[in-house]
Motif scaffolding. Structure first.
Motif, PDB file in Angstrom:
ATOM      1  N   THR A 162       1.013  -1.249  -0.013  1.00  0.00           N
ATOM      2  CA  THR A 162      -0.032   0.138  -0.073  1.00  0.00           C
ATOM      3  C   THR A 162       0.939   1.089   0.062  1.00  0.00           C
ATOM      4  O   THR A 162       1.942   1.318   0.515  1.00  0.00           O
ATOM      5  CB  THR A 162      -0.831  -0.142   1.060  1.00  0.00           C
ATOM      6  N   GLY A 163       0.640   2.228  -0.706  1.00  0.00           N
ATOM      7  CA  GLY A 163       1.439   3.572  -0.868  1.00  0.00           C
ATOM      8  C   GLY A 163       2.679   3.410  -1.642  1.00  0.00           C
ATOM      9  O   GLY A 163       3.577   4.251  -1.349  1.00  0.00           O
ATOM     10  N   SER A 164       2.733   2.353  -2.362  1.00  0.00           N
ATOM     11  CA  SER A 164       4.204   1.910  -2.988  1.00  0.00           C
ATOM     12  C   SER A 164       3.931   2.196  -4.376  1.00  0.00           C
ATOM     13  O   SER A 164       2.936   2.050  -4.802  1.00  0.00           O
ATOM     14  CB  SER A 164       4.825   0.873  -2.623  1.00  0.00           C
ATOM     15  N   ALA A 165       4.896   2.473  -4.984  1.00  0.00           N
ATOM     16  CA  ALA A 165       4.917   2.822  -6.667  1.00  0.00           C
ATOM     17  C   ALA A 165       5.413   1.692  -7.289  1.00  0.00           C
ATOM     18  O   ALA A 165       5.556   1.505  -8.571  1.00  0.00           O
ATOM     19  CB  ALA A 165       5.578   4.064  -6.771  1.00  0.00           C
ATOM     20  N   THR A 166       5.782   0.442  -6.358  1.00  0.00           N
ATOM     21  CA  THR A 166       6.378  -0.492  -7.262  1.00  0.00           C
ATOM     22  C   THR A 166       5.323  -1.746  -7.968  1.00  0.00           C
ATOM     23  O   THR A 166       4.400  -2.203  -7.279  1.00  0.00           O
ATOM     24  CB  THR A 166       7.077  -1.611  -6.214  1.00  0.00           C
ATOM     25  N   SER A 167       5.626  -1.679  -9.099  1.00  0.00           N
ATOM     26  CA  SER A 167       4.602  -2.565  -9.988  1.00  0.00           C
ATOM     27  C   SER A 167       5.184  -3.713 -10.445  1.00  0.00           C
ATOM     28  O   SER A 167       6.600  -3.737 -10.643  1.00  0.00           O
ATOM     29  CB  SER A 167       3.834  -1.971 -10.864  1.00  0.00           C
ATOM     30  N   THR A 168       4.768  -4.980 -10.559  1.00  0.00           N
ATOM     31  CA  THR A 168       5.546  -6.018 -11.273  1.00  0.00           C
ATOM     32  C   THR A 168       4.355  -6.731 -12.059  1.00  0.00           C
ATOM     33  O   THR A 168       3.218  -6.592 -11.903  1.00  0.00           O
ATOM     34  CB  THR A 168       6.085  -6.987 -10.215  1.00  0.00           C
ATOM     35  N   THR A 169       5.100  -7.343 -12.919  1.00  0.00           N
ATOM     36  CA  THR A 169       4.032  -8.354 -13.838  1.00  0.00           C
ATOM     37  C   THR A 169       4.122  -9.788 -13.709  1.00  0.00           C
ATOM     38  O   THR A 169       5.254 -10.299 -13.672  1.00  0.00           O
ATOM     39  CB  THR A 169       4.064  -8.074 -15.198  1.00  0.00           C
ATOM     40  N   VAL A 170       2.973 -10.411 -13.451  1.00  0.00           N
ATOM     41  CA  VAL A 170       2.982 -11.879 -13.291  1.00  0.00           C
ATOM     42  C   VAL A 170       2.519 -12.645 -14.346  1.00  0.00           C
ATOM     43  O   VAL A 170       1.530 -12.302 -15.065  1.00  0.00           O
ATOM     44  CB  VAL A 170       2.109 -12.304 -12.003  1.00  0.00           C
ATOM     45  N   GLY A 171       3.373 -13.533 -14.997  1.00  0.00           N
ATOM     46  CA  GLY A 171       2.829 -14.378 -16.351  1.00  0.00           C
ATOM     47  C   GLY A 171       1.355 -15.070 -15.703  1.00  0.00           C
ATOM     48  O   GLY A 171       0.980 -15.227 -14.638  1.00  0.00           O
ATOM     49  N   GLY A 172       0.820 -15.271 -16.857  1.00  0.00           N
ATOM     50  CA  GLY A 172      -0.638 -15.953 -16.787  1.00  0.00           C
ATOM     51  C   GLY A 172      -0.598 -17.187 -16.219  1.00  0.00           C
ATOM     52  O   GLY A 172      -1.541 -17.346 -15.313  1.00  0.00           O
ATOM     53  N   GLU A 173       0.234 -18.038 -16.547  1.00  0.00           N
ATOM     54  CA  GLU A 173       0.250 -19.365 -15.876  1.00  0.00           C
ATOM     55  C   GLU A 173       0.643 -19.392 -14.441  1.00  0.00           C
ATOM     56  O   GLU A 173      -0.159 -19.868 -13.800  1.00  0.00           O
ATOM     57  CB  GLU A 173       1.382 -20.257 -16.710  1.00  0.00           C
ATOM     58  N   LEU A 174       1.324 -18.513 -13.907  1.00  0.00           N
ATOM     59  CA  LEU A 174       1.673 -18.370 -12.623  1.00  0.00           C
ATOM     60  C   LEU A 174       0.326 -17.696 -11.947  1.00  0.00           C
ATOM     61  O   LEU A 174      -0.122 -18.171 -10.791  1.00  0.00           O
ATOM     62  CB  LEU A 174       2.978 -17.736 -12.355  1.00  0.00           C
ATOM     63  N   ALA A 175      -0.178 -16.710 -12.421  1.00  0.00           N
ATOM     64  CA  ALA A 175      -1.257 -16.117 -12.075  1.00  0.00           C
ATOM     65  C   ALA A 175      -2.218 -16.955 -11.689  1.00  0.00           C
ATOM     66  O   ALA A 175      -3.174 -17.046 -10.677  1.00  0.00           O
ATOM     67  CB  ALA A 175      -1.449 -14.983 -12.999  1.00  0.00           C
ATOM     68  N   ARG A 176      -2.594 -18.200 -12.206  1.00  0.00           N
ATOM     69  CA  ARG A 176      -3.583 -18.930 -12.375  1.00  0.00           C
ATOM     70  C   ARG A 176      -3.443 -19.952 -11.098  1.00  0.00           C
ATOM     71  O   ARG A 176      -4.234 -20.542 -10.680  1.00  0.00           O
ATOM     72  CB  ARG A 176      -3.636 -19.928 -13.309  1.00  0.00           C
TER      73      ARG A 176
END
Ligand SMILES: [Zn+2]
Length: 236
Positions: free
Chosen positions: A212-226
């Motif tokens: 919360t309140g952080s600007a850190t973004s990351t992208t999680v692959g679709g297979e892992l997100a499942r």
């Protein structure tokens, strides 16, 4: 593989490690589907379907599994009880190794895979008590109680979220050390708050803001997100 499905250990009959692994695999496969097929079992255990057929027959003879015609197998009440005991040993061991012995969370699964077959119930209960009877392992998976109860894990996955959703990360898959190291590097641990920022397409990669309140973004692959479970945060 030991020839007998059960071996004596102290006064209590104890299942062989390979039997324990089969029961655990059937338990995992039948959490999402009613039955486990021979091919799914072979794939999850890394063995040939022909050897699954033989073992399944033995376990059915031991009243640990039962066949569902044309569908596969499922655990009997006794098989389920045994599977939950093994899962409890595995998850208490992982928690003890991280919390008490300082192991990294990406380094405990393989140790627990070995120790779960050797540790006595007495040792596991002493470990659990010294940890204050934890309800979840370091990866967020529920630890079955000594009485054989387990929390339902019918949470949505990160892949099911839509942009704007605010969620709390609940559990991550525990088997792949590389995957856990990359989750850790991105701050993706159970309990962390996430805001879903973008999703390329259905089943595609999901971009989240971490904390919360952080600007850190990351992208999680679709297979892992499942395979990442989340809980929707209370709407404000
Ligand atoms: Zn594990």
């Amino acid at each position: 593989m030991s020839p007998a499905p059960v071996a004596m250990s102290g006064s209590r009959k104890r299942l062989s490690p390979s039997v324990e692994d089969y029961l655990k695999a059937v338990f995992a496969l039948t959490r999402r589907h009613e039955t486990a097929s021979t091919s799914a079992l072979a794939e999850s255990l890394g063995v040939q379907p022909s050897s699954v057929t033989g073992m399944v027959k033995r376990l059915a003879g031991e009243k640990l599994l039962e066949h569902v015609p044309y569908r596969g197998v499922q655990l009997t009440e006794r098989g389920r009880r045994e599977a939950l005991r093994i899962l409890r040993r595995h998850r208490v061991l992982e928690t003890y190794l991280t919390d008490r012995l300082g192991f990294a969370w990406d380094d405990v699964h393989d140790e627990a895979e070995r120790l779960e077959h050797a540790a006595s119930d007495r040792l596991i209960e002493a470990m659990a008590a010294s940890l204050g009877d934890p309800r979840h392992d370091p990866h967020g998976a529920p630890i079955p109680t000594a009485a054989g109860e387990i929390e339902a894990m019918d949470f949505p996955t990160l892949a099911q979220c839509t942009p704007g959703d605010r969620v709390t990360l609940r559990a991550v898959p525990d088997e792949d050390g590389d995957e856990l190291r990359s989750l850790e590097a991105d701050g993706l641990r159970p309990g962390v708050s996430l805001t879903v920022e973008a999703r390329a397409e259905a089943d595609g990669p999901v971009t989240v803001r971490v904390g919360t309140g952080s600007a850190t973004s990351t992208t999680v692959g679709g297979e892992l997100a499942r395979r990442i479970l989340v809980v929707q945060s209370e709407p404000r």
